[in-house]
Design a protein around this motif. Structure first.
Motif, mmCIF file in Angstrom:
data_model
loop_
_atom_site.group_PDB
_atom_site.id
_atom_site.type_symbol
_atom_site.label_atom_id
_atom_site.label_comp_id
_atom_site.label_asym_id
_atom_site.label_seq_id
_atom_site.Cartn_x
_atom_site.Cartn_y
_atom_site.Cartn_z
ATOM 1 N N VAL A 105 0.851 -1.187 0.000
ATOM 2 C CA VAL A 105 0.000 0.000 0.000
ATOM 3 C C VAL A 105 0.887 1.237 0.000
ATOM 4 O O VAL A 105 1.718 1.417 0.901
ATOM 5 N N GLN A 106 0.749 2.053 -1.027
ATOM 6 C CA GLN A 106 1.551 3.277 -1.178
ATOM 7 C C GLN A 106 3.037 2.991 -0.992
ATOM 8 O O GLN A 106 3.764 3.733 -0.337
ATOM 9 N N GLY A 107 3.466 1.875 -1.560
ATOM 10 C CA GLY A 107 4.886 1.526 -1.555
ATOM 11 C C GLY A 107 5.372 0.823 -0.308
ATOM 12 O O GLY A 107 6.539 0.410 -0.247
ATOM 13 N N LEU A 108 4.522 0.662 0.709
ATOM 14 C CA LEU A 108 4.932 -0.001 1.949
ATOM 15 C C LEU A 108 4.375 -1.418 2.007
ATOM 16 O O LEU A 108 3.231 -1.671 1.605
ATOM 17 N N MET A 109 5.191 -2.332 2.534
ATOM 18 C CA MET A 109 4.743 -3.705 2.736
ATOM 19 C C MET A 109 3.937 -3.762 4.034
ATOM 20 O O MET A 109 4.438 -3.380 5.096
#
Length: 503
Positions: free
Chosen positions: A121-125
């Motif tokens: 999500v938005q580049g975060l795991m």
């Protein structure tokens, strides 16, 4: 809930919590979580990234709870960066998938049978797990998965109190800490939410994780926890080698691996997973006059770490830890109280490879560490005799790409308090490195090859591919090592002479 505060001493691999503004038992904040402004709750010390807030809104709109939990909360309170986010929720796995699907660029369900859904999500795991209240069969250590009914039940099943804290992300930033994790974090002490015996019986790997946190977080182990670790250390035999290896590697890569290793030895965890280390705690002679090999090993590890120049080096650290593991098997007492460890580097290399193989380490790590252990004593021959250029070349070729690590390991192996002796050792190695540099400039040592390659050998001798070609190649390489570049004509002459005697 939170019952205390204070100042956390700086963590080994991160920052400090600073002054934790906890003046009373934790209260629930009714204001949306904001950056800046006065600290009125521990939640204000936990910055929530946009991805967490977006997930929080989605779960709230779907009528579910969502809490940031565990390591991300702990690390935020310590001022440490955390790249991955862990959440817990009352939603069931299929409901989690429905909520996160529109927000995620990717999802994965490899852990869905345990209630975990992964999402980017938005580049975060992000990992989102349904409240759990598991039981364990305590034989295979596999959990008997049971969904929990509350956040507090979920937090109780976690390993340590400092990992049993949560912050709601559904809009009200409620900080939940039913087991005193914030106070323990402030004191820098590892405790368990329930009894340590219960926690470690559920998952014995938690004992090794406690030692890892000593190394990576700069904390200490509560005496009650340490007592349970000692009593239950044998339970580590139930844990797979791969899981043990992962914890040991993380421990060694921490900021204070010596402290973590000392916990392992003192609680007898090392007796189970790394018995070569406590075996070094031997009386070296009947008078106890020879240096303690265990203490020496830990000092070598510290000194090797001080020489690292590109971040933590797992190969170097394993080599420093295992470089003397051959000493117990090779110790011999001589008249006059002298003690010898002849060929301990040869025996040690074999023991190191065997241990790392048992831990299911990679082949490259096993071979690199084994070779460093095997070579770490060769320099002492340089001190006792004048090395020819051939010997210097062989030192470099045998080390190959491990040469920079070998330099660090050899220098770290000097732990004498005799300043004159230490200076002599350092000076001798300085001289060796200077000779290596000079020869490298002349000949590009790392690329040493015979003056003739395999194709030329077959053409000159008019023979097909065979073992004889390999033997001829090795002969020419030995001549090259001994005499330096031969030149084409002399190489041909030497090849024909050798062939006449060996064909």
């Amino acid at each position: 809930m939170v019952t205390g505060g204070g100042r956390h001493r700086p963590g080994g691999a991160g920052g400090s919590v600073g002054t934790l503004a906890v003046r009373e038992p934790a209260r629930r904040s009714t204001e949306p979580h904001r950056k800046g402004g006065p600290v009125t709750s521990p939640a204000d010390l936990v910055p929530l990234p946009p991805a967490a807030l977006a997930l929080g809104r989605a779960f709230r709109d779907a009528g579910h709870e969502l809490h940031l939990v565990g390591g991300p909360v702990r690390d935020a309170l310590m001022g440490r960066r955390c790249e991955d986010l862990d959440f817990t929720t009352d939603a069931r796995p299929e409901e989690i998938l429905a909520v996160v699907g529109p927000l995620a660029s990717a999802t994965w369900t490899t852990g869905i049978e345990f209630g975990t859904v992964g999402a980017r999500v938005q580049g975060l795991m992000c990992e989102i797990t349904t409240f759990r209240a598991d039981r364990y069969d305590r034989v295979s250590r596999n959990p008997i998965v049971a969904w929990g009914s509350s956040l507090e039940d979920d937090l109780r099943r976690r390993d340590f109190t400092m990992n049993a804290m949560a912050v709601s992300v559904t809009g009200d930033a409620v900080f939940t800490d039913p087991y005193g994790g914030l106070a323990d974090l402030a004191r820098g002490v590892i405790r368990t939410p329930g009894t340590p015996e219960e926690s470690f019986a559920d998952d014995p790997l938690r004992m090794l994780r406690a030692a890892r946190f000593v190394s990576t977080l700069g904390v200490t182990v509560d005496p009650e926890v340490a007592t349970a670790m000692t009593a239950l250390s044998g339970q580590l035999e139930r844990i797979t080698a791969e899981r043990v290896q992962a914890e040991l590697n993380k421990l060694l890569l921490g900021a204070a691996p010596r402290a973590g290793l000392e916990v392992m030895v003192d609680t007898k965890l090392a007796d189970v997973v790394l018995p070569e280390l406590p075996a070094l705690r031997m009386a070296a002679d009947e008078h106890g006059q020879h240096k303690d090999v265990y203490a020496h090993t830990l000092q070598v590890l510290d000194q090797a770490i001080d020489l690292e120049d590109g971040g933590p080096d797992l190969v170097l650290r394993w080599a420093a830890l295992l470089h003397d593991v051959g000493k117990p098997a090779t110790r011999a007492f001589l008249p006059g109280g002298r003690v010898t460890f002849h060929h301990h580097e040869v025996v040690g290399a074999r023991i190191a490879r065997k241990r790392l193989k048992a831990l299911r380490c990679s082949k490259d790590l096993i071979e690199d560490v084994g070779q460093l252990v095997f070579l770490h004593l060769r320099f002492y021959g340089y001190r006792s005799s004048d090395w020819t250029d051939s010997a210097v070349r062989r030192y470099v070729v045998d080390a190959g790409p491990l040469l920079p690590r070998l330099h660090k390991l050899v220098r770290s192996d000097c732990t004498t308090r005799n300043q004159r002796k230490a200076a002599a050792l350092a000076g001798a190695y300085d001289t060796l490195e200077q000779r290596i540099a000079a020869l490298k400039e002349q000949e590009e040592l790392e690329a040493i090859r015979p003056d003739l390659d395999g194709n030329e050998i077959m053409t000159i001798l008019d023979i097909p591919p065979s073992r004889l070609v390999g033997a001829a190649y090795k002969h020419l390489l030995a001549l090259r090592m001994e005499h330096g570049p031969l030149g084409h004509d002399r190489a041909v002459e030497e090849l024909r002479s050798w062939y006449a005697q060996n064909s």
